[in-house]
Write a protein that holds these residues in place. Sequence first.
Motif, PDB file in Angstrom:
ATOM      1  N   HIS A  46       0.866  -1.185   0.000  1.00 13.39           N
ATOM      2  CA  HIS A  46       0.000   0.000   0.000  1.00 13.39           C
ATOM      3  C   HIS A  46       0.899   1.230   0.000  1.00 13.39           C
ATOM      4  O   HIS A  46       1.619   1.486   0.962  1.00 13.39           O
ATOM      5  N   GLU A  57      -3.852   4.716   4.753  1.00 11.49           N
ATOM      6  CA  GLU A  57      -4.385   5.043   3.423  1.00 11.49           C
ATOM      7  C   GLU A  57      -5.782   5.661   3.474  1.00 11.49           C
ATOM      8  O   GLU A  57      -6.277   6.132   2.454  1.00 11.49           O
ATOM      9  N   TRP A  58      -6.386   5.692   4.650  1.00  9.78           N
ATOM     10  CA  TRP A  58      -7.722   6.293   4.780  1.00  9.78           C
ATOM     11  C   TRP A  58      -7.647   7.724   5.298  1.00  9.78           C
ATOM     12  O   TRP A  58      -8.660   8.304   5.689  1.00  9.78           O
ATOM     13  N   HIS A 105      -5.852   3.847  -5.043  1.00  9.66           N
ATOM     14  CA  HIS A 105      -6.623   3.529  -3.830  1.00  9.66           C
ATOM     15  C   HIS A 105      -7.850   4.431  -3.769  1.00  9.66           C
ATOM     16  O   HIS A 105      -8.174   5.119  -4.736  1.00  9.66           O
ATOM     17  N   TYR A 149      -3.727  -3.864  -7.396  1.00  7.98           N
ATOM     18  CA  TYR A 149      -4.888  -3.476  -6.589  1.00  7.98           C
ATOM     19  C   TYR A 149      -5.547  -2.312  -7.305  1.00  7.98           C
ATOM     20  O   TYR A 149      -4.876  -1.374  -7.744  1.00  7.98           O
ATOM     21  N   ASP A 205     -11.121  -3.618  -4.937  1.00  8.06           N
ATOM     22  CA  ASP A 205     -11.530  -3.265  -3.570  1.00  8.06           C
ATOM     23  C   ASP A 205     -12.476  -2.076  -3.647  1.00  8.06           C
ATOM     24  O   ASP A 205     -12.422  -1.283  -4.589  1.00  8.06           O
ATOM     25  N   TRP A 208     -17.791  -2.446  -1.918  1.00  9.32           N
ATOM     26  CA  TRP A 208     -18.691  -2.466  -0.760  1.00  9.32           C
ATOM     27  C   TRP A 208     -19.188  -1.077  -0.389  1.00  9.32           C
ATOM     28  O   TRP A 208     -20.128  -0.919   0.369  1.00  9.32           O
ATOM     29  N   GLU A 251     -10.203 -10.401   4.052  1.00  9.98           N
ATOM     30  CA  GLU A 251      -9.397  -9.289   4.562  1.00  9.98           C
ATOM     31  C   GLU A 251      -9.210  -9.431   6.067  1.00  9.98           C
ATOM     32  O   GLU A 251     -10.188  -9.462   6.817  1.00  9.98           O
TER      33      GLU A 251
HETATM   34  O1  H79 Z   1      -6.805  -1.354   1.154  1.00  6.02           O
HETATM   35  C1  H79 Z   1      -7.066  -1.761   2.476  1.00  6.02           C
HETATM   36  C2  H79 Z   1      -8.139  -0.945   3.090  1.00  6.02           C
HETATM   37  O2  H79 Z   1      -7.966   0.447   2.904  1.00  6.02           O
HETATM   38  C3  H79 Z   1      -9.354  -1.446   2.387  1.00  6.02           C
HETATM   39  N1  H79 Z   1      -9.049  -2.827   2.075  1.00  6.02           N
HETATM   40  C4  H79 Z   1      -7.715  -3.095   2.519  1.00  6.02           C
HETATM   41  C5  H79 Z   1      -7.046  -4.154   1.681  1.00  6.02           C
HETATM   42  C6  H79 Z   1     -10.511  -1.279   3.208  1.00  6.02           C
HETATM   43  N2  H79 Z   1     -11.206  -0.210   3.231  1.00  6.02           N
HETATM   44  N3  H79 Z   1     -12.163  -0.352   4.084  1.00  6.02           N
HETATM   45  N4  H79 Z   1     -12.077  -1.487   4.615  1.00  6.02           N
HETATM   46  C7  H79 Z   1     -11.065  -2.112   4.105  1.00  6.02           C
HETATM   47  C8  H79 Z   1     -12.961  -1.916   5.628  1.00  6.02           C
HETATM   48  C9  H79 Z   1     -14.344  -1.880   5.160  1.00  6.02           C
HETATM   49  C10 H79 Z   1     -15.267  -1.593   6.060  1.00  6.02           C
HETATM   50  C11 H79 Z   1     -16.640  -1.730   5.765  1.00  6.02           C
HETATM   51 FE1  H79 Z   1     -17.987  -0.322   5.632  1.00  6.02          FE
HETATM   52  C12 H79 Z   1     -17.572  -1.970   6.753  1.00  6.02           C
HETATM   53  C13 H79 Z   1     -17.247  -1.813   4.502  1.00  6.02           C
HETATM   54  C14 H79 Z   1     -18.582  -2.032   4.728  1.00  6.02           C
HETATM   55  C15 H79 Z   1     -18.794  -2.113   6.124  1.00  6.02           C
HETATM   56  C16 H79 Z   1     -17.347   1.473   6.337  1.00  6.02           C
HETATM   57  C17 H79 Z   1     -18.657   1.269   6.722  1.00  6.02           C
HETATM   58  C18 H79 Z   1     -17.337   1.468   4.989  1.00  6.02           C
HETATM   59  C19 H79 Z   1     -18.603   1.294   4.518  1.00  6.02           C
HETATM   60  C20 H79 Z   1     -19.371   1.162   5.581  1.00  6.02           C
END
Ligand code: H79
Length: 437
Positions: A46, A57-58, A105, A149, A205, A208, A251
């Motif tokens: 990452h 990364e967030w 990303h 990715y 990725d 969701w 994950e």
């Molecule tokens: O790249 C890394 C993370 O930044 C990414 N995946 C890995 C490999 C990642 N981003 N978010 N997540 C993993 C967690 C996701 C959380 C979630 Fe939701 C909970 C998705 C759905 C429920 C938060 C709340 C986001 C949407 C709602």
Amino acid sequence: MRSAAVVWAMLGIGVGAAAQSRDSVPAERVAARRWFADAKFGMFIHWGVYSQLGAGEWVMHNRKIAVRDYESLAATFDPTRFDARAWVALARRAGVRYITITSRHHDGFSMFKTAQTPYNIVDWTPFKRDPLKELSDACQAAGIKLFFYYSQLDWHHPDYWPRGATAWDNGRPDAGDWNRYLAFMNAQLTELLTNYGPLGGIWFDGMWDKPDADWRLDTTYALIHRLQPAALIIPNHHQQPRPGEDVQTFEQDLPGANTAGFNTSVVSADLPLETSLTMNDSWGFNITDKDFKSVRALVGYLVRAAGNGANLLLNIGPRPDGTISPEFVARLDSLGDWLAANGSAIYATRRGPVPPRAWGATTRRGDTVFVHVLDWPDPLLALPPLGGPVRSARLLHGGAAVRFQETSAGVTLELPPPGPTELDRVVAVVTGSVARR
Ligand code: H79
């Protein structure tokens, strides 16, 4: 007369999955899936604009950074110490067979040269180089497969509209054209699958964020498989596999587990599996996160992943200057040392006859069952039947015979005491013919 579907159902075989894997997957991809299942260990990377803030990364989302401000941050990204060959040399030492790196990303910044937006590392930054091109060249020279990715979620692109669950008011107009966004993604994927040689595949990725949107996955997946018939599609959508997808990835959890809170407990019976894992608690570089897993814990993950029939995709978050912190390097080197001695019980194995237990896990190659004893203080270890009569049992290290007793209830191994620094006592048990699944 019973329909075929009813008979399959009685045998406990999902018709959709069986039809998908047996009938319609071309030979290149069947072979690529087998290669993937043999690979067992990958390095996740990452790395992006966010690395500069050292907070994962967030960070754009967590600190509610406006698009304009993040664009300024991106304009200063200058990883002058990036050395693709050094990264790949580390991967080689670690014993990984593939690298999966963030091409884009959730922040929406492209870490590769793209004609679809100037918001990319070559056109937007003083660095001006394409690190993914340099990495693909270095990987090709070293025989390591490269996966990209790719985030379907985007916090920057105006056409990512309507917004998803992670949206905040970051200065984008409240309007956009979803069709144009999908076209943008498909055009970028075309570039990634055209300009970087043969890829292992694409690791998606972020879907969701908008699970109910019309992603038109069939179009995107068909595009990928037309451009590179052996490229695998690995979706991190936390749902059951759909048609066209090649690997089920989990994950921060072993297959079927859900400690992270968003993984599905349904495990594909016939797709290769993967577990992605952070080495500390962050994916992108986090300057204060020192919660690194021990080498013992990491070997445990690799062994338990293999015991579940899964690969381990172990993450590093390089620094913004392109170097890799010593905590990552030391652990990867130790894993490489461990694999140099124990890799024959990991690479090219499938899950063994005994599902992972508190004491360890089993893997199998042909008629050899590898019993990985991670945590068992007693001299006797009782196992259920291994699928065929035991012919021999030996320590992987040194080959000393391990005494065993076999009854209809199973096999009991007489283990030597654990060495003081030993991470895994591996016993290679050769059985008579095993009924193969
Ligand atoms: O790249 C890394 C993370 O930044 C990414 N995946 C890995 C490999 C990642 N981003 N978010 N997540 C993993 C967690 C996701 C959380 C979630 Fe939701 C909970 C998705 C759905 C429920 C938060 C709340 C986001 C949407 C709602």
